[in-house]
Design an enzyme around this catalytic site. Structure first.
Site, PDB file in Angstrom:
ATOM      1  CD  GLU A   1      -4.341   0.711   6.944  1.00 32.45           C
ATOM      2  OE1 GLU A   1      -4.790   1.840   6.260  1.00 32.45           O
ATOM      3  OE2 GLU A   1      -2.902   0.619   7.095  1.00 32.45           O
TER       4      GLU A   1
ATOM      5  CD  GLN B   1      -2.214   1.051   2.754  1.00 33.24           C
ATOM      6  OE1 GLN B   1      -1.878   0.643   3.846  1.00 33.24           O
ATOM      7  NE2 GLN B   1      -3.340   2.152   3.272  1.00 33.24           N
TER       8      GLN B   1
ATOM      9  CB  SER C   1       3.554  -2.871   5.462  1.00 31.74           C
ATOM     10  OG  SER C   1       3.194  -1.934   6.302  1.00 31.74           O
TER      11      SER C   1
ATOM     12  CG  ASN D   1      -3.975   4.805  19.806  1.00 31.35           C
ATOM     13  OD1 ASN D   1      -4.087   3.986  18.787  1.00 31.35           O
ATOM     14  ND2 ASN D   1      -3.793   4.336  20.968  1.00 31.35           N
TER      15      ASN D   1
HETATM   16  C1  LIG Z   1       3.642  -0.882  11.266  1.00 28.65           C
HETATM   17  C2  LIG Z   1       2.929   0.315  10.455  1.00 28.65           C
HETATM   18  C3  LIG Z   1       2.801  -0.131   9.145  1.00 28.65           C
HETATM   19  C4  LIG Z   1       2.614   0.888   8.163  1.00 28.65           C
HETATM   20  N1  LIG Z   1       2.524   0.467   7.057  1.00 28.65           N
HETATM   21  C5  LIG Z   1       2.139   1.178   5.971  1.00 28.65           C
HETATM   22  C6  LIG Z   1       1.916   0.848   4.597  1.00 28.65           C
HETATM   23  O1  LIG Z   1       1.933  -0.177   4.333  1.00 28.65           O
HETATM   24  N2  LIG Z   1       1.681   1.949   3.685  1.00 28.65           N
HETATM   25  C7  LIG Z   1       1.254   3.156   4.028  1.00 28.65           C
HETATM   26  O2  LIG Z   1       1.061   4.020   3.278  1.00 28.65           O
HETATM   27  N3  LIG Z   1       1.382   3.303   5.332  1.00 28.65           N
HETATM   28  C8  LIG Z   1       1.793   2.786   6.240  1.00 28.65           C
HETATM   29  N4  LIG Z   1       2.080   3.044   7.380  1.00 28.65           N
HETATM   30  C9  LIG Z   1       2.038   4.759   7.859  1.00 28.65           C
HETATM   31  C10 LIG Z   1       0.857   5.013   8.759  1.00 28.65           C
HETATM   32  O3  LIG Z   1      -0.366   5.065   8.150  1.00 28.65           O
HETATM   33  C11 LIG Z   1       1.247   6.468   9.367  1.00 28.65           C
HETATM   34  O4  LIG Z   1       2.465   6.321  10.212  1.00 28.65           O
HETATM   35  C12 LIG Z   1       0.197   7.189  10.135  1.00 28.65           C
HETATM   36  O5  LIG Z   1      -0.834   7.328   9.298  1.00 28.65           O
HETATM   37  C13 LIG Z   1       0.597   8.395  10.889  1.00 28.65           C
HETATM   38  O6  LIG Z   1       1.148   9.161  10.040  1.00 28.65           O
HETATM   39  P1  LIG Z   1       2.629   9.808  10.238  1.00 28.65           P
HETATM   40  O7  LIG Z   1       3.523   8.760  10.604  1.00 28.65           O
HETATM   41  O8  LIG Z   1       3.101  10.771   8.980  1.00 28.65           O
HETATM   42  O9  LIG Z   1       2.781  10.703  11.432  1.00 28.65           O
HETATM   43  P2  LIG Z   1       2.087  12.159  11.500  1.00 28.65           P
HETATM   44  O10 LIG Z   1       0.715  12.335  10.708  1.00 28.65           O
HETATM   45  O11 LIG Z   1       3.130  13.066  11.265  1.00 28.65           O
HETATM   46  O12 LIG Z   1       1.693  12.614  13.097  1.00 28.65           O
HETATM   47  C14 LIG Z   1       2.490  12.757  14.044  1.00 28.65           C
HETATM   48  C15 LIG Z   1       1.968  13.000  15.489  1.00 28.65           C
HETATM   49  O13 LIG Z   1       0.660  13.790  15.365  1.00 28.65           O
HETATM   50  C16 LIG Z   1      -0.282  13.534  15.683  1.00 28.65           C
HETATM   51  N5  LIG Z   1      -1.501  14.060  14.853  1.00 28.65           N
HETATM   52  C17 LIG Z   1      -1.489  14.387  13.437  1.00 28.65           C
HETATM   53  N6  LIG Z   1      -2.491  14.977  13.214  1.00 28.65           N
HETATM   54  C18 LIG Z   1      -3.252  15.006  14.392  1.00 28.65           C
HETATM   55  C19 LIG Z   1      -4.524  15.577  14.415  1.00 28.65           C
HETATM   56  N7  LIG Z   1      -5.233  16.180  13.437  1.00 28.65           N
HETATM   57  N8  LIG Z   1      -5.062  15.505  15.519  1.00 28.65           N
HETATM   58  C20 LIG Z   1      -4.149  14.898  16.832  1.00 28.65           C
HETATM   59  N9  LIG Z   1      -3.099  14.610  16.640  1.00 28.65           N
HETATM   60  C21 LIG Z   1      -2.541  14.682  15.555  1.00 28.65           C
HETATM   61  C22 LIG Z   1      -0.236  11.914  15.505  1.00 28.65           C
HETATM   62  O14 LIG Z   1      -1.219  11.310  16.253  1.00 28.65           O
HETATM   63  C23 LIG Z   1       1.333  11.865  15.735  1.00 28.65           C
HETATM   64  O15 LIG Z   1       1.334  11.496  17.246  1.00 28.65           O
HETATM   65  C24 LIG Z   1       2.557   2.403   8.476  1.00 28.65           C
HETATM   66  C25 LIG Z   1       2.758   2.665   9.848  1.00 28.65           C
HETATM   67  C26 LIG Z   1       3.168   1.707  10.716  1.00 28.65           C
HETATM   68  C27 LIG Z   1       3.513   2.081  12.188  1.00 28.65           C
END
Ligand SMILES: Cc1cc2nc3c(=O)[nH]c(=O)nc-3n(C[C@H](O)[C@H](O)[C@H](O)COP(=O)(O)OP(=O)(O)OC[C@H]3O[C@@H](n4cnc5c(N)ncnc54)[C@H](O)[C@@H]3O)c2cc1C
Length: 409
Positions: free
Chosen positions: A255, A137, A172, A377
């Site tokens: 998901e 994905q 992933s 979360n």
């Molecule tokens: C094990 C694992 C597998 C994954 N696999 C895939 C995959 O196969 N394909 C893919 O495309 N993605 C994948 N992901 C990515 C995942 O979808 C993102 O990590 C996730 O959506 C968070 O985005 P970010 O890491 O950019 O964090 P950010 O969006 O930058 O967030 C940083 C912090 O800010 C907080 N935050 C952000 N916006 C808000 C808001 N509006 N209100 C309150 N708090 C907020 C978040 O909770 C977090 O604590 C994977 C992630 C993990 C951990």
């Protein structure tokens, strides 16, 4: 709640049990279970685990048990959500899993089933269901995770093809994938949700570079994926041009439900077995923590049962998927923290030096990904606030602003 099977459901359950008894062995909750082997640093054992997942998917498909709710015409069973719940409930007692390949199937299946062209369905759905082809994905980017619609990977038309440039991250299993579902910006002059297109990309296309990211667990489960002048045939657009947000939402909805329903590798019973083996069940603190783990697992189970009652018996409302997802992440943390604590000083060891070949250590470190993957979360709490509690939505100042005019890092 209502847990009584109708006569038809009871007959179906008996059929499921007979199939599982003849094709699998019962889960023991110990190291002997191959289905516990998702997180192993040893590449050979990892490969063996993936092959067993694939073999189990092929067994399901060949015996008519894959894709229970999928239409028969695409290799599914054409069954009901209730039958799917029955099958999953019974399968939980057996040492089987479809691992990440099965998870990818649940991310890729819904958008292809609902938005794919007849040619795309014909080409991709059966091998996806049987586990013959692996998928990943390609959604998240360095500047677009929680705010996924801000994504910046660009696709520009060139005759019958699209030329894609950009970077994805946290992808992933991209290193093992044959195909990916990819979101790219095809119109930067409209608001961010409106100019995105959903593509199928062959992961062996020239211009795709995959760099594994090693996590704290020591595993490289996910990757950075760089796309440089990658050419994608126009026929690989899923749904409508610039209308990629609709199939993307189908993936994201699946998901959250998928993660909320996961977590069978470590259970209360496994923690209790560990506490007994360590001779610590008489300690008041341990008993108190065991009670917390047990209570949380029961609540999680009750949420699942509420879902079951709503789906199978059309009574009550199903719990919000965000509640289930966050509860799952919280329960996992409680279980793994207690297990590592129970192991005492040995709990600080890693890998093969640690007890049970490092099973609880990997679960402990891996728990953090459950709080982030599939939406963090915090983001799910926002959704609970808006959807379940009816609180005012977050202010969305960029809703009507063209993506090109949005500030970006
Ligand atoms: C094990 C694992 C597998 C994954 N696999 C895939 C995959 O196969 N394909 C893919 O495309 N993605 C994948 N992901 C990515 C995942 O979808 C993102 O990590 C996730 O959506 C968070 O985005 P970010 O890491 O950019 O964090 P950010 O969006 O930058 O967030 C940083 C912090 O800010 C907080 N935050 C952000 N916006 C808000 C808001 N509006 N209100 C309150 N708090 C907020 C978040 O909770 C977090 O604590 C994977 C992630 C993990 C951990």
């Amino acid at each position: 709640m209502d847990f009584e099977d109708s006569p038809a459901e009871a007959a179906f359950r008996a059929e499921v049990r007979a199939f599982l008894e003849s094709h699998a062995t019962r889960r023991t909750g110990t190291d002997a279970d191959w289905s516990r082997g998702a997180m192993n640093e040893d590449p050979q054992r990892q490969r063996a685990y993936v092959e067993r997942c694939r073999a189990w998917m092929a067994t399901l498909y060949d015996n008519g048990w894959a894709g229970i709710t999928w239409p028969k015409e695409w290799g599914g069973r054409g069954g009901t959500p209730a039958e799917s719940i029955i099958f999953n409930g019974e399968a939980q007692q057996f040492d089987v899993t479809t691992g990440f390949i099965g998870a990818a199937q649940q991310l890729v299946g819904p958008p292809l089933l609902h938005f794919g062209s007849p040619e795309q369905k014909e080409r991709y759905l059966r091998p996806l269901l049987r586990g013959d082809e692996m998928w990943c994905q390609l959604f998240s980017e360095p500047g677009a995770g929680s705010d996924l619609a801000a994504l910046a990977t660009r696709a520009v038309a060139d005759g019958d093809e699209w030329v894609v440039n950009g970077q994805k991250v946290w992808t992933s299993e991209a290193q093992h994938a044959d195909f990916g579902i990819l979101l790219a910006r095809t119109d930067p002059d409209v608001p961010k949700h409106k100019g995105i297109t959903f593509f199928i990309v062959d992961m062996r296309s020239p211009g795709i570079e995959i760099r594994p990211l090693v996590q704290a667990t020591g595993l490289a489960h996910f990757n950075e994926v760089f796309l440089t002048d990658v050419r994608i045939p126009a026929a690989n657009v899923v749904g409508t041009l610039h209308g990629g947000w609709a199939p993307a939402r189908a993936t994201l909805a699946s998901e959250a439900g998928l993660i909320g329903g996961a977590g069978l590798t470590s259970t209360f019973d496994a923690v209790l077995t560990l506490a007994r083996a360590q001779g610590r069940t008489h300690e008041p603190l341990v008993r108190q923590e065991l009670a917390r783990v047990y209570t949380n697992e029961r609540i999680q189970r009750f949420l699942g049962m509420r879902m079951q009652t709503a789906v199978m018996h059309k009574r009550g409302t199903p719990p919000d998927p965000s509640v289930m997802k966050n509860f799952f992440a919280g329960s996992l943390s409680l279980r793994t923290e207690l297990a590592v604590m129970l192991e005492g000083a040995a709990g600080m060891l890693a890998g093969a030096d640690a007890p049970q070949d490092g099973f609880w250590q990997r679960q402990f470190v891996g728990q953090f990904s459950a709080r982030i993957g599939g939406g963090t979360n915090e983001v799910h709490r926002n959704m609970i606030g808006e959807r379940a509690l009816g609180l005012p939505p977050e202010p969305r100042a960029d809703k009507d602003v063209p993506w090109r005019s949005l500030p970006r890092s």
